[in-house]
Design a protein around this motif. Structure first.
Motif, PDB file in Angstrom:
ATOM      1  N   VAL A 114      11.216  39.711 103.659  1.00 55.19           N
ATOM      2  CA  VAL A 114      11.794  41.109 103.358  1.00 55.19           C
ATOM      3  C   VAL A 114      12.229  41.779 104.717  1.00 55.19           C
ATOM      4  CG1 VAL A 114       9.509  42.188 103.419  1.00 55.19           C
ATOM      5  CG2 VAL A 114      11.256  43.435 102.024  1.00 55.19           C
ATOM      6  N   LYS A 115      11.266  41.246 106.086  1.00 53.72           N
ATOM      7  CA  LYS A 115      11.524  41.782 106.995  1.00 53.72           C
ATOM      8  C   LYS A 115      13.119  41.443 107.577  1.00 53.72           C
ATOM      9  CE  LYS A 115       7.147  42.772 107.792  1.00 53.72           C
ATOM     10  NZ  LYS A 115       6.558  42.165 106.793  1.00 53.72           N
ATOM     11  N   ALA A 116      13.905  40.697 107.036  1.00 52.55           N
ATOM     12  CA  ALA A 116      15.167  40.661 107.284  1.00 52.55           C
ATOM     13  C   ALA A 116      16.133  41.697 106.939  1.00 52.55           C
ATOM     14  CB  ALA A 116      15.709  39.298 106.465  1.00 52.55           C
ATOM     15  N   GLY A 166       3.597  38.428 112.204  1.00 50.33           N
ATOM     16  CA  GLY A 166       4.503  37.180 112.174  1.00 50.33           C
ATOM     17  C   GLY A 166       5.735  37.572 111.528  1.00 50.33           C
ATOM     18  N   ASN A 167       5.912  37.889 110.513  1.00 47.18           N
ATOM     19  CA  ASN A 167       7.473  38.056 109.599  1.00 47.18           C
ATOM     20  C   ASN A 167       8.413  38.930 110.496  1.00 47.18           C
ATOM     21  OD1 ASN A 167       6.945  36.033 108.084  1.00 47.18           O
ATOM     22  ND2 ASN A 167       6.340  37.235 106.154  1.00 47.18           N
ATOM     23  N   LEU A 168       7.523  40.325 110.987  1.00 49.81           N
ATOM     24  CA  LEU A 168       8.460  41.265 111.717  1.00 49.81           C
ATOM     25  C   LEU A 168       9.018  40.608 112.738  1.00 49.81           C
ATOM     26  CD1 LEU A 168       9.536  44.044 111.624  1.00 49.81           C
ATOM     27  CD2 LEU A 168       7.875  44.895 112.770  1.00 49.81           C
ATOM     28  N   ALA A 422       9.375  39.561  95.502  1.00 47.62           N
ATOM     29  CA  ALA A 422       8.667  38.081  96.242  1.00 47.62           C
ATOM     30  C   ALA A 422       9.094  38.187  97.839  1.00 47.62           C
ATOM     31  CB  ALA A 422       9.094  37.147  95.801  1.00 47.62           C
ATOM     32  N   THR A 423       8.274  38.721  98.635  1.00 46.13           N
ATOM     33  CA  THR A 423       8.560  39.372 100.030  1.00 46.13           C
ATOM     34  C   THR A 423       8.658  38.246 100.962  1.00 46.13           C
ATOM     35  OG1 THR A 423       6.363  39.699  99.989  1.00 46.13           O
ATOM     36  CG2 THR A 423       7.626  41.707  99.685  1.00 46.13           C
ATOM     37  N   GLY A 424       8.457  37.056 100.865  1.00 46.22           N
ATOM     38  CA  GLY A 424       8.685  36.223 101.924  1.00 46.22           C
ATOM     39  C   GLY A 424       8.420  34.658 101.640  1.00 46.22           C
TER      40      GLY A 424
HETATM   41  C1  LIG Z   1       5.702  42.593 106.055  1.00 43.03           C
HETATM   42  C2  LIG Z   1       5.501  42.049 104.681  1.00 43.03           C
HETATM   43  C3  LIG Z   1       5.184  42.795 103.621  1.00 43.03           C
HETATM   44  C4  LIG Z   1       4.920  44.287 103.772  1.00 43.03           C
HETATM   45  O1  LIG Z   1       5.692  44.918 104.339  1.00 43.03           O
HETATM   46  P1  LIG Z   1       5.133  46.309 105.247  1.00 43.03           P
HETATM   47  O2  LIG Z   1       6.088  46.767 105.901  1.00 43.03           O
HETATM   48  O3  LIG Z   1       4.316  45.800 106.311  1.00 43.03           O
HETATM   49  O4  LIG Z   1       4.113  46.994 104.190  1.00 43.03           O
HETATM   50  C5  LIG Z   1       4.852  42.105 102.444  1.00 43.03           C
HETATM   51  N1  LIG Z   1       4.981  40.735 102.128  1.00 43.03           N
HETATM   52  C6  LIG Z   1       5.430  40.110 103.410  1.00 43.03           C
HETATM   53  C7  LIG Z   1       5.602  38.465 103.102  1.00 43.03           C
HETATM   54  C8  LIG Z   1       5.671  40.526 104.490  1.00 43.03           C
HETATM   55  O5  LIG Z   1       5.772  39.839 105.592  1.00 43.03           O
END
Ligand SMILES: *Cc1c(COP(=O)(O)O)cnc(C)c1O
Length: 442
Positions: A114-116, A166-168, A422-424
């Motif tokens: 989701v950070k993309a 990590g992801n950010l 599904a965020t990542g």
């Molecule tokens: C960052 C992240 C989130 C949540 O986003 P926030 O902006 O930190 O609330 C959820 N799932 C994954 C996989 C993430 O990397």
């Protein structure tokens, strides 16, 4: 801790502090129109972000050919998951009726999470501002020129820095390095090794700190602020990140419409998003409420040891309380959600927009991950799995019946759509996936 004792009289705060799974229905939720009218941001801000991403599409397409099919827009599929829905219904009664769809940001191009959305957007906006200020770019130009060596040399004089679990860091690091910026990612020692290795392989400088995430952010910010050529991406307070995330709602609207899925008073939309510091879920919530108003019901999912947003909202203390303040460890296998203190900026915005939040134990994440792989052949990372049990956890909540009645939808739940965010996951190496598949916590 002393001054926070009075909050323990609240049963939900007591449950949170005892690391018990719980569901919180937000007593401050207001009708969307009134709630949105009271906020300092509007639809124009989200549309401005969407237009900026459209300007950059020719550049993204040129640099990241995997986005060519979408014309340089970084977007993820929305997939119905009927077998997973059947699994949830079979394995856990009760369960809210309605169809279930997976919003697969786990497959987003470039950064695999989701950070993309927010992270890449903020880097692009910064690059645009620098290049325009220097007279090297106009908004009417074809932005694919930014891939030329002269632009890379121009961006080389600037640094972008960020603190990340990590992801950010992956999204900011990959995008900044592609443009030519020098980039430093400040990480806590417990961030996954493969993420550090991947960043270093892209030419990103990775700094590690013995303390937790907040410590990495604090030190990274101090270093960046001392350097006038450096720009620090502040994921606790960044409006740019937030608006980049909010664009997701416009894209989801198009996808639901394309699949013929109605959202109105008789077809409620439930959206559940895993929450860390709050930026990603907050931005998406804001965008969705702008579009669907009272017909969308947004919930956040957090680990029992790290429910920072829930704690901030339930106490009203926002960023002035951390999970450690109520005796929680802040440690979770959901590394994307391992944030002990929420964004006060986001908490202030979602206070009247969010329907509620729940917590879940880490072992569920792995069980849900395995179930999704078996039912639908889709891999998502443990953090992302926090959204998967939403239809059953919400159905079991004591106040849920009353919530459905109060919103006039108890008779329409057969028509409901559940979007599980599904965020990542995409960038997780096979060896680490294998490790996840074999992780059983009880
Ligand atoms: C960052 C992240 C989130 C949540 O986003 P926030 O902006 O930190 O609330 C959820 N799932 C994954 C996989 C993430 O990397």
């Amino acid at each position: 801790m002393e001054m926070k004792h009075r909050y323990f009289e609240d049963p939900i705060v007591r449950k949170i502090a005892e690391a018990e799974e719980c569901v919180w229905l937000n007593p401050h939720l207001r009708p969307a129109e009134a709630a949105l009218a009271a906020l300092p941001y509007s639809r124009a801000d989200v549309e401005d972000a969407a237009l900026r991403l459209a300007r950059f599409a020719p550049y993204i397409k040129r640099c990241f050919p995997e986005t060519a099919a979408d014309g340089g827009l970084i977007e993820s599929p929305l997939t119905e998951i009927p077998h997973m829905a059947a699994f949830l219904r079979k394995s856990s009664a009760p369960c809210l009726p309605g169809r279930m769809l997976l919003k697969r940001d786990s497959d987003l191009a470039v950064a695999g999470s989701v950070k993309a959305r927010g992270g890449i957007y903020e880097v692009l906006k910064h690059a645009e501002a620098r290049a325009c200020a220097a007279g090297l770019l106009r908004e009417t130009d074809d932005y694919s020129i930014l891939a030329e060596p002269e632009y890379k040399r121009f961006f080389q004089q600037y640094e972008i820095a960020v603190g990340s679990t990590g992801n950010l860091g992956l999204s900011i690091g990959i995008m900044s390095a592609a443009l030519g910026f020098r980039v430093t990612v400040h990480m806590s020692a417990d961030a996954r090794a493969w993420k550090k290795d991947l960043l270093r392989s892209k030419g990103v400088r990775v700094m590690e700190y013995a303390g937790d995430y907040s410590e990495a952010v604090r030190q990274g910010r101090a270093l960046s602020e001392a350097d006038p050529m450096s720009y620090f991406v502040d994921d606790e307070n960044s409006v740019d990140l937030f608006m980049g995330y909010a664009v997701a709602a416009l894209r989801l609207q198009g996808q639901l419409a394309a699949q013929g899925i109605a959202v109105d008073a008789e077809h409620p939309l439930f959206v559940t998003i895993p929450c860390g510091v709050g930026g990603a879920p907050g931005g998406i919530t804001f965008g969705l409420k702008l579009i669907y108003g009272d017909n969308v019901h947004v919930f956040y999912a957090e680990p029992v040891q790290c429910p920072c947003m829930l704690l901030g909202l339930a106490t009203g203390l926002n960023q002035n309380i951390s999970v450690q303040d109520v005796g929680l460890s802040g440690k979770t296998h959901a590394d994307g959600l391992a944030v002990g203190r929420p964004s006060g900026f986001v908490g202030g915005i979602v206070r009247t927009l969010l329907s509620g939040a729940y917590t879940l134990e880490d072992d569920r994440l792995y069980n849900m991950m395995r179930a999704l792989m078996e039912c639908e052949s889709i891999f998502i990372e443990p953090s992302a799995c926090a959204c998967l049990p939403a239809p059953s956890l919400l159905a079991a909540a004591p106040g849920m019946e009353a919530y459905l009645v109060a919103h006039g939808i108890s008779a329409h739940m057969e028509n409901a759509t559940h979007v599980l965010w599904a965020t990542g996951g995409r960038l997780v190496p096979e060896a680490v996936r294998e490790e996840y598949r074999n992780t059983y916590l009880r």
